[in-house]
Design a protein around this motif. Structure first.
Motif, PDB file in Angstrom:
ATOM      1  N   UNK A 134      -7.510   7.990 -14.649  1.00 17.44           N
ATOM      2  CA  UNK A 134      -6.262   8.341 -13.239  1.00 17.44           C
ATOM      3  C   UNK A 134      -5.803   9.489 -13.685  1.00 17.44           C
ATOM      4  N   UNK A 135      -4.910   9.692 -14.978  1.00 21.09           N
ATOM      5  CA  UNK A 135      -4.540  10.895 -15.221  1.00 21.09           C
ATOM      6  C   UNK A 135      -5.111  12.472 -15.083  1.00 21.09           C
ATOM      7  N   UNK A 136      -6.503  11.691 -15.665  1.00 19.39           N
ATOM      8  CA  UNK A 136      -7.512  13.416 -16.084  1.00 19.39           C
ATOM      9  C   UNK A 136      -7.500  13.599 -13.803  1.00 19.39           C
ATOM     10  N   UNK A 137      -8.062  12.184 -13.459  1.00 23.27           N
ATOM     11  CA  UNK A 137      -8.799  13.009 -12.186  1.00 23.27           C
ATOM     12  C   UNK A 137      -7.449  14.093 -11.070  1.00 23.27           C
ATOM     13  N   UNK A 138      -6.304  12.539 -11.855  1.00 19.27           N
ATOM     14  CA  UNK A 138      -5.359  13.937 -11.243  1.00 19.27           C
ATOM     15  C   UNK A 138      -5.028  14.406 -11.782  1.00 19.27           C
ATOM     16  N   UNK A 139      -4.641  15.219 -12.707  1.00 18.91           N
ATOM     17  CA  UNK A 139      -4.326  16.644 -13.285  1.00 18.91           C
ATOM     18  C   UNK A 139      -4.944  17.392 -12.692  1.00 18.91           C
ATOM     19  N   UNK A 140      -6.849  17.780 -13.532  1.00 21.12           N
ATOM     20  CA  UNK A 140      -7.369  18.384 -12.808  1.00 21.12           C
ATOM     21  C   UNK A 140      -7.928  18.590 -11.692  1.00 21.12           C
ATOM     22  N   UNK A 141      -8.540  17.434 -10.690  1.00 12.37           N
ATOM     23  CA  UNK A 141      -8.486  17.839  -9.814  1.00 12.37           C
ATOM     24  C   UNK A 141     -10.659  17.703  -9.803  1.00 12.37           C
ATOM     25  N   UNK A 142     -10.764  18.446  -8.471  1.00 11.37           N
ATOM     26  CA  UNK A 142     -12.094  19.572  -8.623  1.00 11.37           C
ATOM     27  C   UNK A 142     -13.136  17.924  -9.005  1.00 11.37           C
ATOM     28  N   UNK A 143     -13.850  18.720  -9.607  1.00  8.86           N
ATOM     29  CA  UNK A 143     -15.303  18.257 -10.258  1.00  8.86           C
ATOM     30  C   UNK A 143     -14.878  16.467 -11.047  1.00  8.86           C
ATOM     31  N   UNK A 144     -13.901  17.154 -11.690  1.00  6.86           N
ATOM     32  CA  UNK A 144     -13.845  15.702 -12.339  1.00  6.86           C
ATOM     33  C   UNK A 144     -13.089  14.873 -11.716  1.00  6.86           C
ATOM     34  N   UNK A 145     -11.610  15.271 -10.662  1.00  2.39           N
ATOM     35  CA  UNK A 145     -11.229  14.154 -10.021  1.00  2.39           C
ATOM     36  C   UNK A 145     -12.752  13.701  -8.713  1.00  2.39           C
ATOM     37  N   UNK A 146     -13.179  14.850  -8.470  1.00  5.12           N
ATOM     38  CA  UNK A 146     -14.943  13.773  -7.639  1.00  5.12           C
ATOM     39  C   UNK A 146     -15.849  12.797  -7.958  1.00  5.12           C
ATOM     40  N   UNK A 147     -16.055  13.429  -9.274  1.00  5.31           N
ATOM     41  CA  UNK A 147     -17.312  12.592 -10.638  1.00  5.31           C
ATOM     42  C   UNK A 147     -16.132  10.669 -11.284  1.00  5.31           C
ATOM     43  N   UNK A 148     -14.551  11.204 -11.256  1.00  8.49           N
ATOM     44  CA  UNK A 148     -14.111   9.570 -12.214  1.00  8.49           C
ATOM     45  C   UNK A 148     -14.145   8.862 -10.413  1.00  8.49           C
ATOM     46  N   UNK A 149     -13.081   9.589  -9.132  1.00 10.44           N
ATOM     47  CA  UNK A 149     -13.159   8.632  -7.905  1.00 10.44           C
ATOM     48  C   UNK A 149     -14.666   7.830  -7.517  1.00 10.44           C
ATOM     49  N   UNK A 150     -15.487   8.891  -7.504  1.00  8.11           N
ATOM     50  CA  UNK A 150     -17.173   7.982  -7.186  1.00  8.11           C
ATOM     51  C   UNK A 150     -17.280   6.962  -7.917  1.00  8.11           C
ATOM     52  N   UNK A 151     -16.527   6.994  -9.662  1.00  8.89           N
ATOM     53  CA  UNK A 151     -17.367   6.304 -10.424  1.00  8.89           C
ATOM     54  C   UNK A 151     -16.701   4.753 -10.132  1.00  8.89           C
TER      55      UNK A 151
END
Length: 317
Positions: A134-151
């Motif tokens: 959650x911290x990685x997705x929210x802080x870095x955003x972009x592709x990191x957020x997209x990949x983690x959110x889809x996972x």
């Protein structure tokens, strides 16, 4: 004309919460004010101590969970316990198991150890994985957020209970406690990850975070020093609410016969075995059910209170 200060209600928060109180001070103050929560906390502590001291408590009762006591059952009545209330007496404090004569007190306290071990370990896996994602997705955003959110979406779309039953049914020669912990933890992390992601999105543009970024602080320092303390309250509240669900999941899987296997005791397993005796020996069903009910209720009430205190906005509907 004289100025008068506005009256403060006796129950107002301003009169009860000193300025500068930390979340933990506020939590302790609020927990002391709520009698139901104090009782729940006492029950939770009692269960934790009982689980940790299960071998010594079993020895104190004089029986191990696997010892058969044929003298405590009547072979002419299908192995029903001798005496009233399922054989409760000085020798067996909570009675005995029908047919085998195993001591219910020893089996219940060892069952608490198994249930809480699985619940706490699975919760730790869920919280660590979910908070990191959650911290990685929210802080870095972009592709990191997209990949983690889809996972997260992919994991939450699985019929978790059916998948758990399938995996636990196929796996044979493995440690059931380790396998159950891993399988339960596998499907639990997306929920807390979404909560932490939302909190991180609201924190990463705060003034103190921007100041740390401008001051040359790296991403790791910002995440651990600025973002993580800000999401700690909701994570703690969510963690406490996870535990009763984990206890119930372990009991349900053991009840269905795919969880903890005999001779290892489990509350769900004991309830499943007691169904055949609920008319002739109802205490065999009542005792493990009561322990399971009290554990889930106590953790749920404590979790609700912590959520209201540490994450009041998250508890609003």
């Amino acid at each position: 004309m004289t100025d008068t200060a506005p009256a403060t209600a006796p129950g107002a928060v301003a009169a009860e919460v000193p300025p500068g109180s930390s979340p933990w001070q506020l939590a302790r103050r609020e927990l002391r004010r709520r009698p139901a929560v104090r009782v729940s906390l006492a029950i939770v502590v009692l269960f934790v101590v009982m689980a940790a001291a299960a071998p010594w408590l079993g020895a104190l009762g004089g029986w191990s969970p696997d010892t058969f006591d044929k003298s405590a059952i009547d072979p002419y009545l299908g192995g029903l316990p001798l005496g009233p209330l399922g054989g409760i007496g000085p020798d067996h404090w909570l009675g005995v198991e029908p047919v085998t004569g195993r001591d219910l007190f020893a089996r219940v306290v060892h069952g608490a150890q198994v249930s809480l071990l699985i619940a706490f370990t699975a919760t730790a896996i869920v919280v660590l994985a979910g908070t990191a994602a959650g911290i990685a997705a929210g802080y870095f955003g972009g592709r990191t957020d997209a990949v983690l959110s889809r996972l997260m979406d992919l994991t939450m779309s699985f019929p978790s209970l059916i998948f758990m039953i399938a995996v636990l049914s196929v796996a044979k020669d493995v440690d059931r406690i380790v396998l159950m912990t891993a399988v339960i933890g596998l499907f639990g992390w997306p929920g807390i990850a979404r909560v932490v992601r939302g909190q991180t999105l609201s924190l990463k543009h705060r003034e103190y975070v921007d100041a740390a970024r401008v001051g040359g602080a790296g991403a790791w320092r910002i995440l651990t020093r600025d973002i993580l303390p800000g999401v700690a309250g909701p994570v703690i509240a969510y963690t406490t609410l996870l535990v009763p669900g984990m206890i119930s999941t372990e009991a349900a899987l053991s009840y269905l016969g795919v969880g903890v296997r005999p001779p290892t005791p489990s509350w769900g397993q004991m309830i499943a075995e007691s169904v055949a005796f609920y008319e002739t020996d109802p205490m065999y069903f009542v005792i493990p059910s009561a322990f399971l009910f009290l554990a889930v209720l106590a953790f749920t009430l404590l979790g609700d209170a912590l959520r209201d205190i540490l994450d009041p906005r998250g508890g609003r509907t």
